[in-house]
Design a protein around this motif. Structure first.
Motif, PDB file in Angstrom:
ATOM      1  N   GLY A   1       0.885  -1.144  -0.090  1.00  0.00           N
ATOM      2  CA  GLY A   1      -0.085   0.037   0.044  1.00  0.00           C
ATOM      3  C   GLY A   1       0.851   1.225   0.118  1.00  0.00           C
ATOM      4  O   GLY A   1       0.227   2.352  -0.208  1.00  0.00           O
ATOM      5  N   TYR A   2       2.042   0.993   0.409  1.00  0.00           N
ATOM      6  CA  TYR A   2       2.807   2.396   0.495  1.00  0.00           C
ATOM      7  C   TYR A   2       4.304   2.126  -0.478  1.00  0.00           C
ATOM      8  O   TYR A   2       4.990   3.117  -0.803  1.00  0.00           O
ATOM      9  CB  TYR A   2       3.393   2.871   1.901  1.00  0.00           C
ATOM     10  CG  TYR A   2       2.209   2.959   2.762  1.00  0.00           C
ATOM     11  CD1 TYR A   2       1.426   4.426   2.721  1.00  0.00           C
ATOM     12  CD2 TYR A   2       1.701   2.176   3.845  1.00  0.00           C
ATOM     13  CE1 TYR A   2       0.542   4.502   3.555  1.00  0.00           C
ATOM     14  CE2 TYR A   2       0.634   2.467   4.461  1.00  0.00           C
ATOM     15  CZ  TYR A   2      -0.210   3.598   4.468  1.00  0.00           C
ATOM     16  OH  TYR A   2      -1.189   3.835   5.014  1.00  0.00           O
ATOM     17  N   GLY A   3       4.536   1.065  -0.744  1.00  0.00           N
ATOM     18  CA  GLY A   3       5.454   0.841  -1.894  1.00  0.00           C
ATOM     19  C   GLY A   3       6.849   0.759  -1.084  1.00  0.00           C
ATOM     20  O   GLY A   3       6.845   0.449   0.184  1.00  0.00           O
ATOM     21  N   TRP A   4       8.141   1.097  -1.764  1.00  0.00           N
ATOM     22  CA  TRP A   4       9.337   1.040  -1.002  1.00  0.00           C
ATOM     23  C   TRP A   4       9.599   2.327  -0.169  1.00  0.00           C
ATOM     24  O   TRP A   4       9.381   3.347  -0.509  1.00  0.00           O
ATOM     25  CB  TRP A   4      10.324   1.208  -1.941  1.00  0.00           C
ATOM     26  CG  TRP A   4      10.399  -0.161  -2.936  1.00  0.00           C
ATOM     27  CD1 TRP A   4       9.861  -0.327  -4.272  1.00  0.00           C
ATOM     28  CD2 TRP A   4      10.896  -1.404  -2.566  1.00  0.00           C
ATOM     29  NE1 TRP A   4      10.063  -1.520  -4.676  1.00  0.00           N
ATOM     30  CE2 TRP A   4      10.630  -2.271  -3.611  1.00  0.00           C
ATOM     31  CE3 TRP A   4      11.266  -1.998  -1.426  1.00  0.00           C
ATOM     32  CZ2 TRP A   4      11.136  -3.675  -3.354  1.00  0.00           C
ATOM     33  CZ3 TRP A   4      11.809  -3.220  -1.192  1.00  0.00           C
ATOM     34  CH2 TRP A   4      11.613  -4.200  -2.363  1.00  0.00           C
ATOM     35  N   GLU A   5       9.914   2.229   1.128  1.00  0.00           N
ATOM     36  CA  GLU A   5       9.922   3.063   2.089  1.00  0.00           C
ATOM     37  C   GLU A   5      11.503   3.093   2.348  1.00  0.00           C
ATOM     38  O   GLU A   5      12.206   2.052   2.632  1.00  0.00           O
ATOM     39  CB  GLU A   5       9.376   2.975   3.303  1.00  0.00           C
ATOM     40  CG  GLU A   5       7.816   3.160   3.252  1.00  0.00           C
ATOM     41  CD  GLU A   5       7.445   4.472   2.793  1.00  0.00           C
ATOM     42  OE1 GLU A   5       8.241   5.455   3.533  1.00  0.00           O
ATOM     43  OE2 GLU A   5       6.559   4.870   1.966  1.00  0.00           O
ATOM     44  N   ASN A   6      12.078   4.410   2.607  1.00  0.00           N
ATOM     45  CA  ASN A   6      13.618   4.405   2.952  1.00  0.00           C
ATOM     46  C   ASN A   6      13.953   4.287   4.257  1.00  0.00           C
ATOM     47  O   ASN A   6      13.213   4.998   5.256  1.00  0.00           O
ATOM     48  CB  ASN A   6      14.048   5.751   2.321  1.00  0.00           C
ATOM     49  CG  ASN A   6      14.027   5.755   0.889  1.00  0.00           C
ATOM     50  OD1 ASN A   6      14.462   4.979   0.107  1.00  0.00           O
ATOM     51  ND2 ASN A   6      13.571   6.997   0.276  1.00  0.00           N
ATOM     52  N   PHE A   7      14.852   3.424   4.882  1.00  0.00           N
ATOM     53  CA  PHE A   7      15.302   3.570   5.960  1.00  0.00           C
ATOM     54  C   PHE A   7      16.925   3.520   5.896  1.00  0.00           C
ATOM     55  O   PHE A   7      17.460   3.037   5.059  1.00  0.00           O
ATOM     56  CB  PHE A   7      15.032   2.177   6.868  1.00  0.00           C
ATOM     57  CG  PHE A   7      13.519   1.910   6.823  1.00  0.00           C
ATOM     58  CD1 PHE A   7      13.204   2.586   8.224  1.00  0.00           C
ATOM     59  CD2 PHE A   7      12.660   1.262   6.013  1.00  0.00           C
ATOM     60  CE1 PHE A   7      11.725   2.565   8.435  1.00  0.00           C
ATOM     61  CE2 PHE A   7      11.301   1.233   6.515  1.00  0.00           C
ATOM     62  CZ  PHE A   7      10.943   1.871   7.585  1.00  0.00           C
ATOM     63  N   ASP A   8      17.213   4.151   6.935  1.00  0.00           N
ATOM     64  CA  ASP A   8      18.886   4.543   6.740  1.00  0.00           C
ATOM     65  C   ASP A   8      19.487   3.990   8.000  1.00  0.00           C
ATOM     66  O   ASP A   8      19.264   4.743   9.113  1.00  0.00           O
ATOM     67  CB  ASP A   8      19.183   5.998   6.844  1.00  0.00           C
ATOM     68  CG  ASP A   8      20.677   6.189   6.616  1.00  0.00           C
ATOM     69  OD1 ASP A   8      21.398   5.344   6.340  1.00  0.00           O
ATOM     70  OD2 ASP A   8      21.127   7.255   6.588  1.00  0.00           O
ATOM     71  N   PRO A   9      19.797   2.920   8.328  1.00  0.00           N
ATOM     72  CA  PRO A   9      20.530   2.358   9.535  1.00  0.00           C
ATOM     73  C   PRO A   9      21.573   3.106   9.937  1.00  0.00           C
ATOM     74  O   PRO A   9      22.190   3.082  11.055  1.00  0.00           O
ATOM     75  CB  PRO A   9      20.746   0.789   9.249  1.00  0.00           C
ATOM     76  CG  PRO A   9      20.668   0.772   7.775  1.00  0.00           C
ATOM     77  CD  PRO A   9      19.950   1.668   7.107  1.00  0.00           C
ATOM     78  N   THR A  10      22.430   3.449   8.712  1.00  0.00           N
ATOM     79  CA  THR A  10      23.702   4.234   9.364  1.00  0.00           C
ATOM     80  C   THR A  10      23.466   5.269  10.202  1.00  0.00           C
ATOM     81  O   THR A  10      24.148   5.765  10.924  1.00  0.00           O
ATOM     82  CB  THR A  10      24.453   4.599   7.974  1.00  0.00           C
ATOM     83  OG1 THR A  10      24.447   3.465   6.923  1.00  0.00           O
ATOM     84  CG2 THR A  10      25.637   5.089   8.253  1.00  0.00           C
ATOM     85  N   ALA A  11      22.320   6.127   9.739  1.00  0.00           N
ATOM     86  CA  ALA A  11      21.918   7.076  10.648  1.00  0.00           C
ATOM     87  C   ALA A  11      22.892   8.252  11.064  1.00  0.00           C
ATOM     88  O   ALA A  11      23.078   8.634  12.078  1.00  0.00           O
ATOM     89  CB  ALA A  11      21.253   6.680  11.946  1.00  0.00           C
ATOM     90  N   VAL A  12      23.676   8.798  10.064  1.00  0.00           N
ATOM     91  CA  VAL A  12      24.718   9.520  10.309  1.00  0.00           C
ATOM     92  C   VAL A  12      24.347  10.675   9.433  1.00  0.00           C
ATOM     93  O   VAL A  12      25.277  11.833   9.479  1.00  0.00           O
ATOM     94  CB  VAL A  12      26.347   8.934   9.677  1.00  0.00           C
ATOM     95  CG1 VAL A  12      26.638   7.882  10.628  1.00  0.00           C
ATOM     96  CG2 VAL A  12      25.908   8.501   8.369  1.00  0.00           C
ATOM     97  N   VAL A  13      23.368  10.711   8.664  1.00  0.00           N
ATOM     98  CA  VAL A  13      22.968  12.037   7.689  1.00  0.00           C
ATOM     99  C   VAL A  13      21.840  12.647   8.322  1.00  0.00           C
ATOM    100  O   VAL A  13      20.830  12.201   8.299  1.00  0.00           O
ATOM    101  CB  VAL A  13      22.680  11.523   6.345  1.00  0.00           C
ATOM    102  CG1 VAL A  13      22.246  12.918   5.794  1.00  0.00           C
ATOM    103  CG2 VAL A  13      23.834  10.611   5.800  1.00  0.00           C
ATOM    104  N   PRO A  14      22.207  13.893   8.901  1.00  0.00           N
ATOM    105  CA  PRO A  14      21.109  14.673   9.127  1.00  0.00           C
ATOM    106  C   PRO A  14      20.142  15.089   8.353  1.00  0.00           C
ATOM    107  O   PRO A  14      20.689  15.540   7.121  1.00  0.00           O
ATOM    108  CB  PRO A  14      21.646  15.826  10.149  1.00  0.00           C
ATOM    109  CG  PRO A  14      22.917  16.064   9.037  1.00  0.00           C
ATOM    110  CD  PRO A  14      23.390  14.727   8.998  1.00  0.00           C
TER     111      PRO A  14
END
Lengths: 724, 291
Positions: A552-565
C-alpha cells in the motif's frame, strides 16, 4: 498642488551633478552588473561590451553636457526605450515557454542592459545618476537568478563596493563635503555587511515554488544512438561506459551494474552536483536486489532492450505511478528538485522517491522498473534537469498497520510486487543461520499481540536500533578476505563499517525474517549553501541505505547508518555553524597574543598621550582630580589660583599649602620662574596626595619655600597658623 | 524590496535573496544611520551680532562637528549647509530673518543629515543658544506727523549745553578730534597749550514718548515700527528723547541715546500686563503710541 503639478515637479530636471566619483561609481556598477550577466550566460559578449562601452561613453558625454543637456537626447532615448520594449515583447512572445522563467530572463537581461546603456547618455542630474545606479541592481538580480555557485561572489562584492562608494559620494555631493570620508565609507560598509548578514540569517530560506519550472537545458549533447553509452549491450544505455561496468564519481564506484562492498576508494570533497530542492531527501540513483555475499547485483534484465520500458520522447517526461504509490497517502506539496551536475557522471537521473515528471533535454528516458531512471543522453558537467516528485512519507503508525494480517490498503488495490519481484527481494546466497538467529533474537524483543507476530515496521526499527548500539561507523576497514561473506564478517567480526556494510547487513537480516528489502544507492544532501540555496553534494555524500516494501505504500527508505542529518537547515543555523567552524580553525593563541599586544601598546600610547606635558600640568591635573573627588570640579575658564582659593575655602586646613602650590605653578607658567628641585618635589608630592586622599586637612604640607613662609607667618601670627 | 524578497523566496534563488539582502541592508543603513548620527551631533553658536532689524538678515556663526543642513525655524531663515571636511568642527554662517522685533536669546534650528549614504534626510530640532542676546529692532515705519513744541514754561534762563555750533561759551583745552578751525590762537599763546573755542546752545526739554503697546502682536509691531521712525526723526533733529516702555522687568523710562539704543529699547518692549482683563494705561486708538 494638483497631481499634475506634482508629476511635473517630480520630473523637473534637477541641478547638474558635478561629482565625478559618484558618476564613476555608478558607471562601474552598471559595467560590473553587465559583466556578471555575461558570466552567467544571460548576455552575449557583444552585448556586454556594448553595454560597458555605451555606459562609459554616455557618462562622459553626460558629464560634459551636464549644465546644458541636448534637448534632442530625451526623445531619442525614449524612442530607444520603446524600441527595446517592443523587441522584448516580440522575443518573449515567440520564444518563451509559458511557465518557464528561464526563457524570459535572457531577453530581460538584454532589455535592462539596453535601457541602462542608452540612459547613460542622459544623466545630467543627481537623481539621474542615482537611477542608473539603482538600475544596475536589476541586472545583478538577473545574473543572481542564474548563478548556482560562488563564482558570482566577486561580481557581487565589486558591484556592492561600487554601489556603496557611489552612495557615499552622492552624500558627499549633497552635503558639500570635501575629501574622502574614509570613516563614513568604512562604517557604512561594515554596517551594511552586518545588516546584510543578519538579514540572510534571519530571512527564511528560499522556497522552491511549484509554479515555476527551472531550467531544463542540458550542456550534454544528445547521443545519436544509445549504444554510444553502453558497455557492450547495444540496446540499453548503461550506467557506465567502461567495459567493467563501473564508473568512479569522486571515487564512488557504486553507480554501476554491481556494488562491490569490498571495494571502496577514498571519496573526495569535490562537488559532483548541486541540488536545489524543496526539502532534503534521499536522492536515489539505483537499487540492487541480488546479493552474492560480496557484491550487490541487479537481477533485472538490463541487457534486454525490449524488457525495459521507454517513455515517450519529449520533455517533460511523465513517470507512471506504481499501484502502491497511488495508495493511501494524501498528496502533499510536490518536491521539486533541480540537479546541476558539476562533474560528468553516470546517466542516472537522480531523484527523490515517487518521481512524477522529469524535465530534461533527453531523447527518452528508460525505466528498468527498480526505481531507477536512466537517461539516453550523456550526463556531462553542466547538465541541468528537474524532477518533480510526490514523495509523501508514511508515518510509523501507518506503516505498522500496513503489515497487519488482513489489512487492506485504503486505495483498495492489491500489492504491486509480483511473485518474481518478491522472490528477488528476499534472495540470499545462503541461509545465513547466524544472521537469521541474530535477527530472530532482535525481533524477539519486540512486544507482539496475541493475533499477530512482530510488525515489519517494528522489526526494521529494532534492527536499526541494534545497529546503532552495536556497530561502529568507520571507513577505515580492512579489505574483505577473498571468499569471505561480507555480512557475516561484519556482524560477527569487527562490527566496523560504513553505509554499505551497515545497510547490506540490515537487508540480509530483514530478508532472513521474511521481510522484503533491497539496497539503494544515491546521494544524500551535502552541505547547504545559504547564498546559492543549493545543496552542494560532494563525492563523499554518496550513500547506501535500505528500502523496505510496505503493502500500500511501496518502497520506504530506512537509513540504519543514521549519520546523515535530514533536518531542513535554516540559513541562520548554517551560517552560525560555518562561522563557528571557521572561527574554531583559527590559530587563537597567536591571535590572542597579537590582540593582547595591540591592546597593551594602545594602552601605553594612550597613557603616554595623556601624560602631562610639564610638571605644572601634572600638578594642575592632580588638583583638579582631587577637587573633583571632593565635589568641586574645576570650572571652565577658572584660573588655577581662583580654583585653589575655592578649594581652600572648602578645606581651610590645607589652605596654605593649596595656595602655595597654585602660586608656584602660576609663577612658573606665566612668569617663567623655575622652582627649585625641592619645591618641585614638594609640589608634586602635595598634589599627588591631594589627588589620592579624600581630605588633606591639617596634614597638608606645602612645598618647602611656602612652608618656610608659612612658618614665618606662624611666628608673626600664631592665630593664622595651620596648627602644625 | 518586498517584491524582491517575494520573488527571491518563491523562485528559490539564493543569490537573488543574498543580493536583495545586500540592497535591503544598504537601504536600512541609509535610512536609519542618520538617526544615530543626529543624536550625536552638536551645534553651537560662537558669534552673532547684538543688533538686527526685523525682516532683515542677521548672520550668526554656528559651529557643528559634522556635515549638516541647518534650517533656522524660529526665527526663520534660508537653509545653510555646514560642508567642508568630512571630520572635525566646521563653522557656517546661518542667516536669520526675524519677522518681528524682540530679544532673541536662542534660535530653534532644524539640523538635518542624510549621511552616510544620502538616501534619506532625517531632521532634528534643537535650540541653539546665541553667543549673546540679539536685539531685533522693529523696522522703521512711516513716521506720523509729530509737532515738537517749544518749552514755553515761565522761569529762569534755560539750561545751556555745550554744542558744536551756537553761541560762544568759552575755551577749553584741545582734545583729540577737535577741528583745527576751533583753535583759539590768542588764548593758546597765552596759556601755552592748545585751546579751542567752545559753543553752547539752549537745552530743550527732552521729547518724551510714552509707548504702550497693544496686546495684538500685529498692532504692537506696527506701533513699534512707527515709534522707531518717529523717534529716529526726532533724534535726527538733535532733540533728546525719553522713551517710556514696558519691559518684562517693569516700566522703564529712560533717555534714548541713539538709533541702536532705540532699537534695543523697542526690541525689549512688551505690552503692559493685563489688569482685570483689560489693557492697562491709555491707548492711542491710532496704534497705541502717544506722546
Amino acid at each position: 498642488v494638483s497631481l499634475w503639478q506634482r508629476v511635473v515637479q517630480a520630473n523637473r530636471p534637477g541641478p547638474p551633478e558635478h561629482s565625478v566619483p559618484f558618476r564613476a561609481a555608478s558607471a562601474a556598477a552598471v559595467c560590473i552588473a553587465a559583466a556578471a550577466c555575461w558570466r552567467q550566460g544571460e548576455l552575449s559578449a557583444a552585448m556586454c561590451l556594448f553595454t560597458i562601452g555605451a555606459t562609459v561613453v554616455g557618462n562622459v558625454v553626460s558629464y560634459r553636457r551636464r549644465a546644458r543637456p541636448w534637448p534632442a537626447v530625451k526623445p531619442i532615448l525614449a524612442a530607444c526605450a520603446v524600441g527595446g520594449f517592443v523587441w522584448f515583447i516580440a522575443t518573449v512572445t515567440h520564444n518563451a515557454t509559458p511557465g518557464d522563467i528561464s526563457t524570459v530572463e535572457g531577453p530581460l537581461a538584454v532589455l535592462f542592459a539596453w535601457v541602462l546603456s542608452t540612459h547613460a547618455f542622459d544623466v545630467p542630474a543627481r537623481k539621474d545618476v542615482a537611477y542608473s545606479l539603482a538600475g544596475s541592481a536589476a541586472l545583478m538580480a538577473v545574473a543572481a537568478a542564474q548563478s548556482v555557485d560562488l563564482s558570482l561572489a566577486g561580481y557581487v562584492i565589486g558591484w556592492g563596493a561600487c554601489g556603496l562608494f557611489g552612495l557615499v559620494s552622492m552624500w558627499k555631493s549633497i552635503a558639500e563635503v570635501r575629501g574622502v570620508p574614509w570613516r563614513a565609507l568604512a562604517a557604512s560598509t561594515l554596517a551594511v555587511l552586518l545588516v546584510g548578514a543578519a538579514l540572510v540569517s534571519v530571512l527564511p530560506a528560499p522556497r522552491v515554488s511549484a509554479s515555476l519550472i527551472f531550467p531544463s537545458s542540458s550542456a550534454g549533447s544528445e547521443v545519436g544512438s544509445p549504444s554510444d553509452l553502453t558497455d557492450g549491450a547495444a540496446s540499453l544505455p548503461a550506467h557506465a561506459a567502461d567495459p567493467h561496468g563501473r564508473i568512479g564519481v569522486g571515487g564512488f564506484l557504486g553507480f554501476a551494474r554491481s556494488l562491490d562492498t569490498a571495494a571502496r576508494d577514498t571519496l573526495g570533497n569535490q562537488v559532483v552536483l548541486r541540488v536545489r530542492a524543496s526539502r532534503p531527501n534521499f536522492w536515489i540513483g539505483e537499487t540492487y536486489d541480488e546479493w552474492n555475499g560480496e557484491s550487490w547485483l541487479q537481477s533485472g534484465d538490463t541487457s534486454g532492450g525490449p524488457g525495459v520500458p521507454q517513455l515517450p520522447p519529449g520533455s517533460p517526461f511523465t513517470i507512471p505511478a506504481t499501484v502502491d504509490e497511488a495508495g493511501a497517502l494524501v498528496s502533499g506539496p510536490p518536491d521539486i528538485q533541480t540537479f546541476f551536475l558539476a562533474q560528468s557522471g553516470p546517466n542516472l537521473v537522480f531523484h527523490a522517491d515517487q518521481a512524477q515528471r522529469v524535465y530534461i533535454q533527453s531523447r527518452t528516458l528508460l525505466l528498468p522498473g527498480d526505481g531507477t531512471i536512466v537517461s539516453s543522453t550523456s550526463m556531462g558537467a553542466g547538465t541541468v534537469y528537474t524532477v518533480v516528485s510526490d514523495d509523501t512519507e508514511a508515518s510509523g503508525a501507518q506503516l505498522r498497520l500496513a503489515t497487519l494480517p488482513g489489512w487492506v490498503p485504503e486505495s483498495g488495490l492489491a500489492p504491486a510486487l509480483t511473485a518474481k519481484e518478491r522472490r528477488n527481494d528476499l534472495q540470499r546466497p545462503h541461509p545465513y543461520p547466524q544472521v537469521a538467529a541474530l535477527a530472530r533474537q532482535i525481533a524477539s524483543g519486540i512486544p507482539t499481540s496475541a493475533t499477530s507476530g512482530p510488525r515489519t515496521y517494528d522489526v526494521v526499527e529494532a534492527v536499526e536500533q541494534w545497529m546503532s548500539s552495536h556497530v561502529r561507523y568507520t571507513t577505515d576497514i580492512p579489505r574483505l578476505p577473498s571468499g569471505a561473506d561480507a555480512v557475516t564478517s561484519f556482524l560477527f567480526g569487527s562490527r566496523k563499517g560504513y553505509c554499505e556494510q551497515i545497510s547490506t547487513a540490515t537487508v540480509v537480516m530483514l530478508r532472513s525474517l521474511g521481510i522484503v528489502a533491497r539496497e539503494a544507492v544515491g546521494y544524500v544532501p551535502g552541505s547547504y549553501n545559504p547564498i546559492t540555496d543549493l545543496y552542494d553534494v560532494e563525492a563523499k555524500d554518496a550513500h547506501a541505505w535500505v528500502q523496505v516494501w510496505f503493502p500500500g505504500y511501496g518502497w520506504e527508505n530506512f537509513d540504519p547508518t543514521a549519520v546523515v542529518p535530514l533536518a531542513n537547515p535554516t540559513p541562520g543555523s548554517v551560517f552560525a555553524h560555518d562561522l563557528a567552524k571557521s572561527l574554531g580553525g583559527l590559530p587563537w593563541i597567536p591571535i590572542g597574543a597579537l590582540v593582547l599586544g595591540a591592546v597593551a601598546a594602545w594602552t601605553l600610547l594612550r597613557r603616554r598621550g595623556r601624560r602631562p606635558a610639564t610638571w605644572s600640568h601634572q600638578v594642575a591635573n592632580d588638583l583638579a582630580r582631587g577637587g573633583a573627588r571632593r565635589g568641586r570640579p574645576r570650572r571652565a575658564g577658572e584660573t588655577l589660583t581662583a580654583y585653589g582659593e575655592r578649594l581652600a575655602r572648602a578645606d581651610p586646613g590645607g589652605r596654605d599649602a593649596l595656595l602655595a602650590v597654585t602660586a608656584l605653578v602660576e609663577r612658573y607658567t606665566y612668569g617663567g620662574i623655575e622652582p627649585t628641585a625641592e619645591q618641585l618635589a614638594g609640589a608634586l608630592a602635595f598634589a599627588r596626595r591631594y589627588r589620592t586622599t579624600g581630605r588633606i586637612g591639617r596634614g597638608g604640607r606645602p612645598p618647602p619655600q611656602e612652608r618656610a613662609s608659612a612658618n614665618a607667618s606662624s611666628k608673626e601670627a600664631p592665630a593664622a597658623s595651620s596648627g602644625r | 524590496m518586498a517584491a524582491w524578497a517575494g520573488v527571491a523566496h518563491s523562485s528559490g534563488s539564493g543569490w537573488v535573496q543574498a543580493v536583495g539582502a545586500l540592497l535591503a541592508a544598504v537601504l536600512l543603513v541609509g535610512m536609519v544611520a542618520p538617526v544615530f548620527l543626529l543624536r550625536r551631533v552638536s551645534a553651537v553658536c560662537t558669534a552673532n551680532p547684538s543688533d538686527g532689524e526685523a525682516r532683515d538678515r542677521v548672520a550668526v556663526t554656528v559651529v557643528t562637528d559634522r556635515p549638516l543642513r541647518i534650517r533656522p525655524l524660529r526665527p526663520t531663515g534660508p537653509v545653510a549647509r555646514a560642508g567642508g571636511p568630512a571630520r572635525g568642527p566646521r563653522s557656517v554662517e546661518v542667516e536669520l530673518v526675524p519677522s518681528r522685533r524682540g530679544v532673541v536669546g536662542s534660535v530653534a534650528v532644524e539640523l538635518a543629515t542624510c549621511a552616510p549614504l544620502g538616501l534619506l534626510w532625517w531632521a532634528r530640532e534643537v535650540e541653539v543658544g546665541l553667543a549673546r542676546p540679539l536685539h531685533v529692532a522693529p523696522r522703521t515705519g512711516r513716521p506720523s506727523p509729530l509737532k515738537v513744541g517749544r518749552d514755553d514754561r515761565p522761569g529762569g534762563a534755560p539750561e545751556r549745553v555745550p554744542a558744536g555750533t551756537g553761541e560762544p561759551r568759552g575755551v577749553r583745552p584741545y582734545a583729540s578730534g577737535d577741528p583745527r578751525r576751533l583753535v583759539h590762537w590768542p588764548v593758546t599763546s597765552h596759556a601755552g597749550k592748545l585751546m579751542v573755542r567752545e559753543s553752547e546752545r539752549q537745552r530743550d526739554d527732552p521729547v518724551t514718548v510714552d509707548l504702550v503697546l497693544p496686546h495684538d502682536p500685529d498692532r504692537a509691531e506696527a506701533a513699534a515700527e512707527r515709534t522707531m521712525a518717529q523717534i529716529t526723526e526726532v533724534l535726527r533733529t538733535g532733540h533728546e528723547v525719553v522713551l517710556a516702555t514696558d519691559e518684562p522687568s517693569g516700566r522703564v523710562t529712560r533717555g534714548v541715546s541713539d538709533r541702536v539704543d532705540l532699537g534695543r529699547r523697542l526690541a525689549r518692549a512688551v505690552p503692559p500686563p493685563l489688569v482685570g482683563g483689560e489693557e492697562a494705561g491709555p491707548v492711542d486708538p491710532r496704534g497705541g503710541e502717544r506722546r
